[in-house]
Scaffold this active site. Structure first.
Site, short mmCIF file in Angstrom:
data_model
loop_
_atom_site.label_atom_id
_atom_site.label_comp_id
_atom_site.label_asym_id
_atom_site.label_seq_id
_atom_site.Cartn_x
_atom_site.Cartn_y
_atom_site.Cartn_z
N ASP A 147 -14.11 24.12 -16.52
CA ASP A 147 -14.01 25.19 -15.14
C ASP A 147 -14.38 26.19 -16.25
OD1 ASP A 147 -14.45 26.17 -13.06
OD2 ASP A 147 -12.59 26.17 -12.18
N HIS B 100 -12.14 38.45 -9.79
CA HIS B 100 -10.97 37.13 -9.55
C HIS B 100 -9.70 37.08 -10.18
CE1 HIS B 100 -9.66 33.28 -8.53
NE2 HIS B 100 -9.65 32.10 -9.94
N GLU C 95 -13.06 26.70 -3.56
CA GLU C 95 -13.21 28.18 -4.71
C GLU C 95 -14.78 28.43 -5.44
OE1 GLU C 95 -11.46 27.90 -8.87
OE2 GLU C 95 -9.43 28.94 -7.61
N GLU D 77 -18.11 28.94 -6.83
CA GLU D 77 -18.41 29.16 -8.20
C GLU D 77 -20.07 28.89 -7.64
OE1 GLU D 77 -15.45 27.01 -10.81
OE2 GLU D 77 -13.92 27.57 -9.72
N ASP E 29 -14.84 24.59 -6.14
CA ASP E 29 -13.50 23.93 -6.68
C ASP E 29 -12.22 23.87 -5.81
OD1 ASP E 29 -11.83 23.34 -8.86
OD2 ASP E 29 -11.91 25.07 -9.24
N ARG F 156 -2.22 25.32 -3.94
CA ARG F 156 -2.25 26.47 -4.89
C ARG F 156 -0.79 26.63 -5.00
NH1 ARG F 156 -6.67 28.63 -6.86
NH2 ARG F 156 -8.21 29.86 -5.48
N GLN G 65 -0.22 23.97 -8.29
CA GLN G 65 -1.05 24.65 -9.26
C GLN G 65 0.77 25.83 -10.00
OE1 GLN G 65 -4.67 27.33 -8.22
NE2 GLN G 65 -4.56 28.31 -10.45
N LYS H 69 -6.07 20.75 -9.11
CA LYS H 69 -7.95 20.29 -8.88
C LYS H 69 -8.14 19.31 -9.29
CE LYS H 69 -8.19 25.19 -10.31
NZ LYS H 69 -8.75 25.86 -9.54
N THR I 62 -14.05 17.97 -6.33
CA THR I 62 -14.93 19.06 -6.79
C THR I 62 -16.11 19.08 -6.47
OG1 THR I 62 -13.56 19.34 -8.83
CG2 THR I 62 -15.49 20.57 -8.65
N GLU J 40 -6.72 34.63 -2.31
CA GLU J 40 -7.57 35.92 -2.67
C GLU J 40 -7.69 36.71 -0.81
OE1 GLU J 40 -10.18 37.31 -6.20
OE2 GLU J 40 -10.42 35.18 -5.99
#
Lengths: 412, 412
Positions: B119, B126, B191, B193, B225, B229, B232, B245, B249, B359
């Protein structure tokens, strides 16, 4: 007290007595055959199955994955049968002897297809030493004593002991006022680690309780997690090591089962009195450490004999193998048979027990003196690194064999 | 100007016109069959091979790996033949029609065995946004504009679009003065991606020159993904994201080839005037960006229709797909056919183009207002996230289909 085998070399000083019987895969023509090491020989389990000596059909596969997936009970049953066949006085000795080959002449292959490779950071000494170099103001982060820190590594570049590899190229920046450069790493290092191969896996979404965590471990091996320190320093923030590690990782060929290691279980690392207790999902009772000696030697092209540069012990790890497995599965991540979890560099409190050159030479400031007068801060082209591991007690030795690798020059 | 196919639905508004022909794997009994999407149908390439319509035997495998490994030339030849078979007026139309199945009724599987998953972190928007939340004093680290930052992810927990997954459990610490707790994540995020699948690989020790880097890419897909949070934040230092993570996925089922995307190549992201030039091993000429629209929608259990929450464009990435591949191979790391490289969250400069909730809701401080009056900071149980991607120009649309996933409650 060691048991006797009719394979004479298993009764002399060896890593592979009758009580060990580690699994590996060796080349026969273009195929892999599963075997167990016994003294100076290998018993070909594929042949033994075809000859009706053992009933475990997974032994006819080209890798250990299927045997691993069958869990600890199947492995225990097979182990019992193999001990019977190889013990002194075995009735089927002559039939078994037909399936022995010379270990020295065998070409070993990776023991299994490794689906995912995870590298932990389970030595508090290593974490503290390295942390103090990379983050002098903040060596041991606040999560360390709660979280068995780990990250995903590269499965494709795992190679078997004896495979040479090229010094990696990469971006480095020595001078913080100048742009980085791309070229051969100048700070190539080894890391002495212990690997564990997953046996029975878990389904995605299912956690792995700590009490049953060891039942998911098929066995252990030695791991050299080669590291380019200059690439690592420049790239590792904020998402961790990547190209600094994934150019090569070497594993030893013989997978030593937890059953063989059972006599060497000891109390785990003693946490300091003011260290927090592990959270309940990581808490366990009993002697779940392993008294496993680990030794690193280096042989440069100018040396005739390797020189030992460190000796440590796996019992010094802050986190046990059961904790690593339970933590890995604690979010529902699925582990699969053949997955490799490495412990992270094994370092103890003594200088001589530090498991990588970064620590051993303290970032290159205290070079190693070699017998021929040369010095080493990091590895040079042509250097060979040899790792060994063994447990020993009351005349019984359970060894891991060797994990070797030689550094070739960077490619032009 | 779109080409016409005798498959009517390929000529209407669709992600899968004749010019696309993305590859996927669908279930036939207990096996996987390789197919290409065409309008509302799938052409079964296994059947087409058996019937003598195509000559590429790799199409009879259960995954795309072998076809991927054959490289861009083989893929181009197959694409040309498939366009011929599916174009208006094709002589073999009746024979081909026997191998069409309904796309809606097909159960899609992972397109290939993914050996390693990497990844990246290729969106500077970002990286800057997230950096400013995790490290307010130091949002964009000094390496960002030189190094295409990436890390290894988990291959075992990659699932196909439509697979629900359980909210992960894990260690989190909200209160820095109290010990962490273990329980269900409270800050579950997606996420958005773009993924790229490796075609022809490289040998260990061989680097991948930037000029040929795209020849190692078989095609692109969408990737969600999923990220916890709170896990993380607590675990990610110093070695990067791990359990935050690797619980799941999600990838979209159709692999869109670079050949299909060729009409949509555009100038890459315009670096600021005072940004450094990429180092030579990452330097390239030409329009190597891709004008690919990306959209995220959310559907909560209380909603009857999904609501769009962001729209971004892949052309905004600081690093191109060729740079990601060249960097990955720059130390000699071997990539294998079927490896997945994801771009990292695709975020643009506008608020509406931010590709994750962290975000989009600015760490939960600006909740999304849903049409029924509900609000979302992070994902709740039962929420479904739907991602879409497409290129569109001059009446030609090359789409990626959907990447969907629903959050199930944490397991007890």
């Amino acid at each position: 007290m060691a048991l006797k085998s009719w394979v004479d070399s298993a009764n002399r000083h060896t890593d592979f007595p009758l009580e060990n019987l580690p699994y590996g895969v060796f080349r026969v023509g273009r195929r892999g055959h599963i075997g167990v090491a016994i003294g100076e020989r290998i018993l070909d389990l594929h042949g033994a199955f075809d000859d009706g000596l053992i009933a475990e059909e997974a032994c006819t596969r080209e890798t250990l994955n299927e045997l691993m997936s069958r869990g600890r009970e199947a492995a225990l049953a097979l182990r019992a049968r193999l001990m019977e066949l190889l013990a002194d006085g075995a009735a089927e000795r002559q039939k078994v002897a037909r399936h022995l080959i010379s270990r020295k002449e065998a070409e070993m292959l990776l023991p299994c297809a490794i689906g995912d490779y995870t590298d932990f950071y389970a030595s508090i000494q290593h974490a503290t030493n390295v942390g103090s170099m990379f983050r002098p103001d903040n060596p041991l982060l606040p999560n360390y004593k709660y979280v068995p820190i780990g990250y995903h590594g590269r499965a494709s570049s795992i190679v078997i002991s004896g495979t040479p590899f090229h010094r990696p190229l990469g971006q480095t920046r020595d001078d913080a006022t100048a742009p980085p450069i791309y070229g051969p790493s100048k700070r190539l290092d080894y890391e002495m680690e212990v690997g564990l191969f997953i046996g029975r896996g878990n389904d995605l979404g299912e956690t792995i309780p700590i009490d049953g965590a060891e039942s998911h471990i098929f066995g252990l091996c030695l791991v050299n997690d080669w590291s380019a320190r200059d690439i690592q320093t420049w790239e590792y923030q904020p998402l961790g090591p990547f190209l600094a590690k994934n150019f090569a990782t070497t594993v030893s060929p013989w997978v030593v089962t937890l059953d063989a290691l059972e006599p060497f279980r000891v109390a785990p690392y003693a946490r300091a009195e003011d260290d927090p207790a592990p959270l309940p999902y990581l808490s366990f009772d009993g002697d779940r450490g392993i008294n496993l000696m680990l030794e690193v030697s280096i042989k440069t092209p100018a040396m005739t004999e390797p020189m030992r540069v460190s000796r440590g012990n796996f019992r010094e790890m802050y986190w046990t193998i059961a904790q690593l497995v339970a933590h890995h599965g604690s979010n529902g991540c699925n582990l699969r048979a053949g997955d490799l979890l490495a412990s992270g560099t094994v370092s103890g409190a003594e200088k001589e027990s530090r498991g990588c050159l970064l620590e051993r030479t303290w970032r290159g400031t205290e070079p190693l003196e070699l017998p021929n007068g040369d010095r080493r801060t990091f590895l040079e082209d042509g250097d060979e690194v040899i790792m060994r591991g063994w447990c020993e007690k009351d005349g019984l030795r359970i060894g891991f064999g060797e994990c070797r690798g030689t550094v070739l020059p960077a490619r032009a």
